[in-house]
Design a protein around this motif. Structure first.
Motif, short mmCIF file in Angstrom:
data_model
loop_
_atom_site.label_atom_id
_atom_site.label_comp_id
_atom_site.label_asym_id
_atom_site.label_seq_id
_atom_site.Cartn_x
_atom_site.Cartn_y
_atom_site.Cartn_z
N ILE A 78 67.70 39.93 18.39
CA ILE A 78 68.23 38.60 18.69
C ILE A 78 67.53 37.63 17.74
CG2 ILE A 78 66.56 38.18 20.53
CD1 ILE A 78 68.81 36.65 21.96
N SER A 79 68.31 36.79 17.09
CA SER A 79 67.73 35.82 16.15
C SER A 79 67.90 34.41 16.72
CB SER A 79 68.39 35.94 14.77
OG SER A 79 69.78 35.76 14.85
N ILE A 80 66.85 33.63 16.58
CA ILE A 80 66.84 32.27 17.13
C ILE A 80 66.39 31.30 16.03
CG2 ILE A 80 65.86 30.72 18.86
CD1 ILE A 80 65.38 33.29 20.58
N TYR A 81 67.27 30.36 15.73
CA TYR A 81 66.98 29.32 14.74
C TYR A 81 66.34 28.14 15.46
CZ TYR A 81 68.20 25.42 11.52
OH TYR A 81 68.17 24.31 10.72
N LEU A 82 65.11 27.82 15.09
CA LEU A 82 64.43 26.64 15.61
C LEU A 82 64.85 25.45 14.74
CD1 LEU A 82 60.89 28.11 16.38
CD2 LEU A 82 62.86 27.89 17.91
N ARG A 83 65.92 24.80 15.15
CA ARG A 83 66.51 23.70 14.38
C ARG A 83 65.67 22.44 14.58
NH1 ARG A 83 71.86 23.04 16.50
NH2 ARG A 83 72.66 24.66 15.14
N THR A 84 65.11 21.95 13.49
CA THR A 84 64.18 20.83 13.55
C THR A 84 64.59 19.79 12.51
OG1 THR A 84 62.48 22.44 14.13
CG2 THR A 84 61.72 20.26 13.52
N SER A 85 64.55 18.52 12.88
CA SER A 85 65.00 17.46 11.97
C SER A 85 64.05 17.29 10.79
CB SER A 85 65.11 16.13 12.72
OG SER A 85 63.82 15.62 12.99
N ILE A 86 64.59 16.70 9.74
CA ILE A 86 63.80 16.42 8.54
C ILE A 86 62.58 15.57 8.90
CG2 ILE A 86 63.81 15.25 6.30
CD1 ILE A 86 66.89 15.92 6.24
N ASN A 87 62.80 14.51 9.67
CA ASN A 87 61.69 13.61 9.99
C ASN A 87 60.60 14.31 10.79
OD1 ASN A 87 62.84 11.45 8.65
ND2 ASN A 87 63.88 10.67 10.46
N THR A 88 60.99 15.17 11.73
CA THR A 88 60.00 15.91 12.51
C THR A 88 59.20 16.85 11.62
OG1 THR A 88 61.38 15.78 14.49
CG2 THR A 88 59.69 17.49 14.46
N ILE A 89 59.89 17.55 10.73
CA ILE A 89 59.20 18.46 9.81
C ILE A 89 58.25 17.69 8.90
CG2 ILE A 89 59.54 20.03 7.86
CD1 ILE A 89 62.16 20.94 9.23
N VAL A 90 58.70 16.56 8.37
CA VAL A 90 57.85 15.76 7.49
C VAL A 90 56.58 15.35 8.23
CG1 VAL A 90 57.66 13.53 6.30
CG2 VAL A 90 59.70 14.93 5.98
N GLU A 91 56.73 14.88 9.45
CA GLU A 91 55.56 14.44 10.22
C GLU A 91 54.58 15.59 10.46
OE1 GLU A 91 54.52 11.32 10.89
OE2 GLU A 91 56.24 10.86 9.62
N ARG A 92 55.11 16.77 10.76
CA ARG A 92 54.24 17.93 10.99
C ARG A 92 53.56 18.37 9.70
NH1 ARG A 92 58.26 21.60 14.74
NH2 ARG A 92 58.19 20.26 16.59
N LEU A 93 54.32 18.42 8.62
CA LEU A 93 53.78 18.96 7.37
C LEU A 93 52.84 18.00 6.65
CD1 LEU A 93 56.82 20.92 5.91
CD2 LEU A 93 54.86 21.79 7.19
N LYS A 94 52.96 16.72 6.90
CA LYS A 94 52.02 15.76 6.29
C LYS A 94 50.59 16.13 6.63
CE LYS A 94 54.55 11.45 6.71
NZ LYS A 94 54.47 10.12 7.31
N LYS A 95 50.39 16.66 7.84
CA LYS A 95 49.06 16.96 8.35
C LYS A 95 48.49 18.25 7.76
CE LYS A 95 50.60 14.92 12.64
NZ LYS A 95 51.39 15.30 13.79
N GLU A 96 49.35 19.08 7.18
CA GLU A 96 48.86 20.37 6.70
C GLU A 96 49.32 20.69 5.29
OE1 GLU A 96 51.74 23.52 8.71
OE2 GLU A 96 50.83 22.25 10.24
#
Length: 174
Positions: free
Chosen positions: A98-116
């Motif tokens: 079973i495959s599950i796509y964790l669909r995440t918005s651009i803004n959410t990803i940007v905020e998370r990735l800024k930190k790492e």
């Protein structure tokens, strides 16, 4: 049942995968770490020394190898894995997957990735504006492949427990 989590970097695949594996008492496998272990090199080293084509070939081989295993597990794919070598076809043709796509918005990803950013070679040198554009372009290119997952979960404005509940609900139906 093999559960595969896919999505862009920063979408929560590893975090969710580890927690889900603890709850389900199943092994957790991060495909990038699996490849690193098999080749005894880090992903950046593989890209630098062998190149992306070599990496994508090994990634495809490792994915197929894992899917042939008898035991169940939780697998977190690399962000690009679904987009190369017919990997989504390989995943979708397997009966016990079973495959599950964790669909995440651009803004959410940007905020998370800024930190790492420092720990992510692809984005380490990008400023915040460049990061947003880079992610938007990648998500546009990759969404065709991500959307081929058997299930999609919108992760925006949801905490980890809510996402885990949604996944467990999907898995109960199988």
């Amino acid at each position: 049942m093999k559960t595969i989590l896919l999505g862009y970097m920063g979408s929560g695949k590893s975090t969710i995968g580890k927690l889900l594996s603890e709850e389900k008492k199943l092994p957790f496998i991060d495909l990038d770490h699996y490849i690193e272990g098999k080749l005894n090199k880090t992903i950046p080293e593989i890209f630098d020394v062998e190149g992306e084509i070599f990496f994508r070939l090994k990634e495809h081989e490792c994915l197929k190898e894992l899917l042939e295993r008898e035991n169940d597990f939780i697998l977190s794919l690399g962000g690009g894995t679904p987009c190369y070598a017919g990997n989504m076809d390989v995943i979708n043709k397997k009966e016990n997957v079973i495959s599950i796509y964790l669909r995440t918005s651009i803004n959410t990803i940007v905020e998370r990735l800024k930190k790492e950013k420092e720990s992510r070679p692809l984005i380490a040198k990008l400023n915040d504006g460049e990061l947003h554009e880079f992610i938007a372009k990648h998500l546009f290119e990759r969404s065709f492949f991500y959307e081929q997952a058997s299930h999609k979960i919108n992760t925006n404005n949801k905490n980890i427990d809510d996402i885990l509940l949604e996944i467990k609900s999907i898995l109960k139906k199988r």
